[in-house]
Design a protein around this motif. Structure first.
Motif, PDB file in Angstrom:
ATOM      1  N   VAL A 109      52.424  48.303   9.389  1.00 40.43           N
ATOM      2  CA  VAL A 109      51.726  47.182  10.026  1.00 40.43           C
ATOM      3  C   VAL A 109      52.591  45.930  10.016  1.00 40.43           C
ATOM      4  N   ALA A 110      53.165  45.614   8.848  1.00 39.85           N
ATOM      5  CA  ALA A 110      53.995  44.417   8.745  1.00 39.85           C
ATOM      6  C   ALA A 110      55.224  44.511   9.644  1.00 39.85           C
ATOM      7  N   GLY A 111      55.792  45.707   9.756  1.00 43.38           N
ATOM      8  CA  GLY A 111      56.974  45.882  10.598  1.00 43.38           C
ATOM      9  C   GLY A 111      56.681  45.648  12.068  1.00 43.38           C
ATOM     10  N   GLU A 112      55.551  46.165  12.550  1.00 38.55           N
ATOM     11  CA  GLU A 112      55.191  45.956  13.954  1.00 38.55           C
ATOM     12  C   GLU A 112      54.889  44.486  14.229  1.00 38.55           C
ATOM     13  N   ILE A 113      54.233  43.823  13.285  1.00 34.74           N
ATOM     14  CA  ILE A 113      53.921  42.400  13.455  1.00 34.74           C
ATOM     15  C   ILE A 113      55.206  41.574  13.488  1.00 34.74           C
ATOM     16  N   ALA A 114      56.117  41.836  12.547  1.00 30.23           N
ATOM     17  CA  ALA A 114      57.382  41.097  12.507  1.00 30.23           C
ATOM     18  C   ALA A 114      58.222  41.359  13.753  1.00 30.23           C
ATOM     19  N   ARG A 115      58.205  42.596  14.242  1.00 27.85           N
ATOM     20  CA  ARG A 115      58.998  42.945  15.430  1.00 27.85           C
ATOM     21  C   ARG A 115      58.587  42.120  16.632  1.00 27.85           C
ATOM     22  N   LEU A 116      57.314  41.735  16.676  1.00 27.08           N
ATOM     23  CA  LEU A 116      56.820  40.945  17.799  1.00 27.08           C
ATOM     24  C   LEU A 116      56.579  39.491  17.395  1.00 27.08           C
ATOM     25  N   GLU A 117      57.394  39.035  16.440  1.00 27.22           N
ATOM     26  CA  GLU A 117      57.492  37.623  16.066  1.00 27.22           C
ATOM     27  C   GLU A 117      56.209  37.065  15.464  1.00 27.22           C
ATOM     28  N   GLY A 118      55.417  37.925  14.825  1.00 23.37           N
ATOM     29  CA  GLY A 118      54.253  37.450  14.100  1.00 23.37           C
ATOM     30  C   GLY A 118      54.607  37.144  12.655  1.00 23.37           C
ATOM     31  N   HIS A 119      53.711  36.455  11.974  1.00 24.25           N
ATOM     32  CA  HIS A 119      53.912  36.074  10.582  1.00 24.25           C
ATOM     33  C   HIS A 119      52.789  36.683   9.751  1.00 24.25           C
ATOM     34  N   VAL A 120      53.146  37.571   8.836  1.00 26.87           N
ATOM     35  CA  VAL A 120      52.139  38.161   7.956  1.00 26.87           C
ATOM     36  C   VAL A 120      51.732  37.103   6.936  1.00 26.87           C
ATOM     37  N   ALA A 121      50.488  36.653   7.018  1.00 26.43           N
ATOM     38  CA  ALA A 121      50.022  35.587   6.133  1.00 26.43           C
ATOM     39  C   ALA A 121      49.617  36.136   4.779  1.00 26.43           C
ATOM     40  N   LYS A 122      48.901  37.250   4.776  1.00 28.32           N
ATOM     41  CA  LYS A 122      48.447  37.810   3.504  1.00 28.32           C
ATOM     42  C   LYS A 122      47.977  39.248   3.689  1.00 28.32           C
ATOM     43  N   PHE A 123      48.028  39.983   2.584  1.00 35.17           N
ATOM     44  CA  PHE A 123      47.433  41.316   2.520  1.00 35.17           C
ATOM     45  C   PHE A 123      46.137  41.194   1.733  1.00 35.17           C
ATOM     46  N   LEU A 124      45.050  41.681   2.305  1.00 37.83           N
ATOM     47  CA  LEU A 124      43.734  41.596   1.679  1.00 37.83           C
ATOM     48  C   LEU A 124      43.255  43.010   1.387  1.00 37.83           C
ATOM     49  N   ALA A 130      47.488  38.044  10.067  1.00 34.32           N
ATOM     50  CA  ALA A 130      48.765  37.600  10.629  1.00 34.32           C
ATOM     51  C   ALA A 130      48.543  36.458  11.605  1.00 34.32           C
ATOM     52  N   TYR A 131      49.571  35.602  11.727  1.00 37.11           N
ATOM     53  CA  TYR A 131      49.532  34.469  12.648  1.00 37.11           C
ATOM     54  C   TYR A 131      50.591  34.677  13.732  1.00 37.11           C
ATOM     55  N   PHE A 132      50.271  34.270  14.938  1.00 40.03           N
ATOM     56  CA  PHE A 132      51.240  34.236  16.043  1.00 40.03           C
ATOM     57  C   PHE A 132      51.234  32.815  16.603  1.00 40.03           C
ATOM     58  N   GLY A 133      52.428  32.213  16.677  1.00 40.44           N
ATOM     59  CA  GLY A 133      52.521  30.803  17.066  1.00 40.44           C
ATOM     60  C   GLY A 133      52.693  29.903  15.862  1.00 40.44           C
ATOM     61  N   TRP A 134      52.916  30.469  14.702  1.00 37.72           N
ATOM     62  CA  TRP A 134      53.186  29.718  13.482  1.00 37.72           C
ATOM     63  C   TRP A 134      54.012  30.593  12.557  1.00 37.72           C
ATOM     64  N   GLU A 143      50.199  36.778  23.947  1.00 34.40           N
ATOM     65  CA  GLU A 143      50.743  38.040  24.462  1.00 34.40           C
ATOM     66  C   GLU A 143      51.380  38.855  23.343  1.00 34.40           C
ATOM     67  N   GLN A 144      52.177  38.180  22.500  1.00 30.43           N
ATOM     68  CA  GLN A 144      52.832  38.888  21.398  1.00 30.43           C
ATOM     69  C   GLN A 144      51.805  39.496  20.452  1.00 30.43           C
ATOM     70  N   ALA A 145      50.703  38.769  20.208  1.00 29.04           N
ATOM     71  CA  ALA A 145      49.676  39.271  19.305  1.00 29.04           C
ATOM     72  C   ALA A 145      49.028  40.541  19.860  1.00 29.04           C
ATOM     73  N   VAL A 146      48.709  40.544  21.153  1.00 31.75           N
ATOM     74  CA  VAL A 146      48.075  41.721  21.744  1.00 31.75           C
ATOM     75  C   VAL A 146      49.044  42.905  21.736  1.00 31.75           C
ATOM     76  N   ARG A 147      50.306  42.643  22.059  1.00 32.21           N
ATOM     77  CA  ARG A 147      51.297  43.726  22.015  1.00 32.21           C
ATOM     78  C   ARG A 147      51.413  44.275  20.592  1.00 32.21           C
ATOM     79  N   ALA A 148      51.434  43.366  19.613  1.00 35.79           N
ATOM     80  CA  ALA A 148      51.534  43.811  18.222  1.00 35.79           C
ATOM     81  C   ALA A 148      50.294  44.609  17.822  1.00 35.79           C
ATOM     82  N   THR A 220      41.694  34.511  23.902  1.00 39.08           N
ATOM     83  CA  THR A 220      42.977  35.218  24.022  1.00 39.08           C
ATOM     84  C   THR A 220      43.103  35.859  25.392  1.00 39.08           C
ATOM     85  N   ARG A 221      42.013  36.398  25.890  1.00 34.13           N
ATOM     86  CA  ARG A 221      42.031  37.046  27.194  1.00 34.13           C
ATOM     87  C   ARG A 221      42.459  36.081  28.299  1.00 34.13           C
ATOM     88  N   ARG A 222      42.010  34.828  28.238  1.00 32.17           N
ATOM     89  CA  ARG A 222      42.383  33.847  29.263  1.00 32.17           C
ATOM     90  C   ARG A 222      43.886  33.572  29.246  1.00 32.17           C
TER      91      ARG A 222
END
Length: 529
Positions: A109-124, A130-134, A143-148, A220-222
């Motif tokens: 999960v973390a690898g796919e998120i990082a590959r699409l420029e997301g930031h893993v905030a925490k594991f619960l 995860a955050y996208f845009g920060w 777009e990156q979040a949906v792809r991830a 997100t859809r918009r």
């Protein structure tokens, strides 16, 4: 953040145990050398380079870097991922087996998120936020979040549960205004909190998602427009929300011809100040129409109006009997051979996600047959392979080498263009050529070289980071789009507001901040309205 999460942001989570076994934590990172990395087993040059480059971006005093930042209001896209049936797994598996399954799941999960420029905030527990845009803002965060999310759902669904089955994840995504700030925890475990309605919405959407699916909020859809194929789930009553919430399930890639069409649809910016450029493109079309093939290279910075000008050209020619072929490149497929040609064939064949392989093959053959193409069975087999359609039809020729396969594919695509041009004038659009994969670039090199005696106009759009291609040919025209002068920006604002006068200070701020870029002018004006 600890050493494991830091490695996951680089997509190098496989080295986590190695780093831990050698006592390497965040405080030691800045002292690592190439020799150290070699000694602990990081043999790949690219991996060592990536690690050292990332270390260079770390603050000199990591502890000081974690001091509380000022509270900041930001628009973020947030993702929640949850593992389905984790409680049942904990009962059925030995603790050691469960640990390995959970580690593999978290790394995936973390690898796919990082590959699409997301930031893993925490594991619960078995969940991931995860955050996208920060921390780095991105215009493509949604777009990156949906792809991830789609990548996570697919990757997890192929993982063994260790109990005779496969894993599945639920994903929820929402976009909105949040407040980032206030540190929680101590030392390297500190993290910035994100507060607002958006995290709660993403979490609730994750809870209602079916196993293996991605559910996104209307916010997100918009932002993603028609980039993805979506199924409307209607208005949902979610816990903690007074009003019903509109939600959508993401299925896969959309069918729009280009990113511009996907993101704008019928709502396009009025064309202002591009009359001369449009006239030049039309003059090249007339030459091509007469049998002297032409290429127009349309380049300029993002948001300057390249795709809008192409659309205006198409609108001017819509009453004429022409064939339109559109190829779109993607930043996510830079290393996918012939991606623009694959996606164009898929759109033309109108494949549906539920189509079986045999149905897809029949649709492909129908498209090729309708165009009067007498393709060999080997060419059809190659095209089927290119589109990922499995067939059991035997080849009539010995096994071909990769170079022979590529040569046959190139001949097939060039023959398609020749047959299409034999039926009348053709306008071929290549969107975002700066994202063209090397194999497609090689094929377009041949297309540009051979269309001089065909009734074909190629219009290629690209950003300045790509050195203008094909400029050595006499039938190639280079056309740069500059920023609009202030008077034309005022006209553009007036058309967007449909004549509604804005206060002078507001208009001045729009002029100042958008600096003559049409897309930015449109977005800021609509935000003001």
């Amino acid at each position: 953040m600890d050493i494991g999460e830091w490695l996951r942001t680089l997509g190098l989570q496989s080295y986590e145990q190695t780093f831990r076994d050698n006592g390497i934590d965040l405080e030691i990172l800045s002292h690592l050398t190439v020799e150290d990395l070699k000694e602990i087993g990081v043999q790949a040059v690219g991996h060592r380079r990536k690690i050292l480059d990332a270390i260079g971006l770390l603050p000199a005093d990591l502890a000081a870097a974690r001091t509380p930042a000022s509270v900041e209001r930001r628009q973020l896209t947030l993702m929640f991922v949850d593992l389905v049936g984790s409680t049942d797994l904990s009962r059925r598996l030995d603790p050691e087996e469960l640990r390995e399954v959970m580690r593999a799941y978290s790394n995936t999960v973390a690898g796919e998120i990082a590959r699409l420029e997301g930031h893993v905030a925490k594991f619960l527990g078995d969940g991931v936020q995860a955050y996208f845009g920060w921390p780095r803002a991105s215009e493509d965060a949604a777009e990156q979040a949906v792809r991830a999310g789609l990548a996570v759902a697919t990757a997890v669904s192929g993982m063994s549960s260790g109990a005779g089955g496969l894993l599945a994840a639920r994903v929820g995504i929402a976009t909105g205004l949040v407040v980032v700030g206030d540190l929680l925890g101590e030392g390297v475990a500190q993290e910035e909190t994100v507060t607002g309605e958006t995290p709660n919405l993403a979490a609730r959407l994750q809870q209602i998602a079916e196993p293996g699916t991605v559910v996104i909020a209307d916010s997100t859809r918009r932002l993603v427009g028609d980039l993805f194929e979506l199924v409307e789930l209607g208005s949902l009553q979610l816990k903690g929300f007074v009003e019903p919430v509109q939600a959508w399930r993401a299925i896969g890639e959309g069918r729009a011809e280009s990113r511009f069409e996907a993101l704008h649809g019928a709502h396009v910016t009025p064309l202002v100040g591009r009359g001369e450029e449009l006239d030049l493109m039309l003059s090249r079309w007339r030459l091509a129409e007469g049998g002297a093939g032409q290429v127009v290279l349309l380049f300029g910075e993002p948001g300057i109006g390249k795709s809008r000008l192409v659309l205006a050209m198409r609108e001017r020619l819509q009453t004429e009997q022409i064939a339109l072929v559109s190829y779109a490149c993607s930043p996510h497929h830079l290393n996918s051979p012939l991606f623009p040609f694959i996606s164009q064939l898929e759109r033309e064949a109108r494949f549906a996600p539920e189509d079986a392989a045999e149905a897809r093959l029949k649709r492909l053959e129908l498209v090729l047959g309708e165009n009067g193409e007498g393709l060999s069975s080997d060419a059809i087999q190659l095209l089927a392979d290119l589109l990922g359609i499995s067939t059991e039809r035997p080849s009539t020729q010995p096994e071909m080498s990769p170079q022979q396969r590529k040569a046959l594919l190139f001949r097939t695509f060039l023959a398609r263009l020749n047959r299409l041009a034999a039926c009348g004038p053709v306008m071929m659009v290549l969107e975002d050529a700066h994202w063209l994969d090397p194999t497609s670039r090689e094929l377009f090199d041949q297309i540009v070289d051979r269309l001089q005696d065909l009734p074909v106009l190629v219009v290629a759009t690209f950003r300045p980071e790509l050195p203008p291609p094909w400029t050595g040919f006499p039938h190639v025209t280079l056309l740069m789009l500059n920023r609009l002068p202030q008077a034309q920006v005022v006209v553009l604002v007036d058309r967007i507001t449909e004549g509604k006068a804005l206060p002078a200070e507001v208009l001045d701020r729009i002029l100042e901040r958008t600096e003559g870029v049409p897309l930015f002018t449109e977005e800021l004006t609509k935000a003001v309205l």
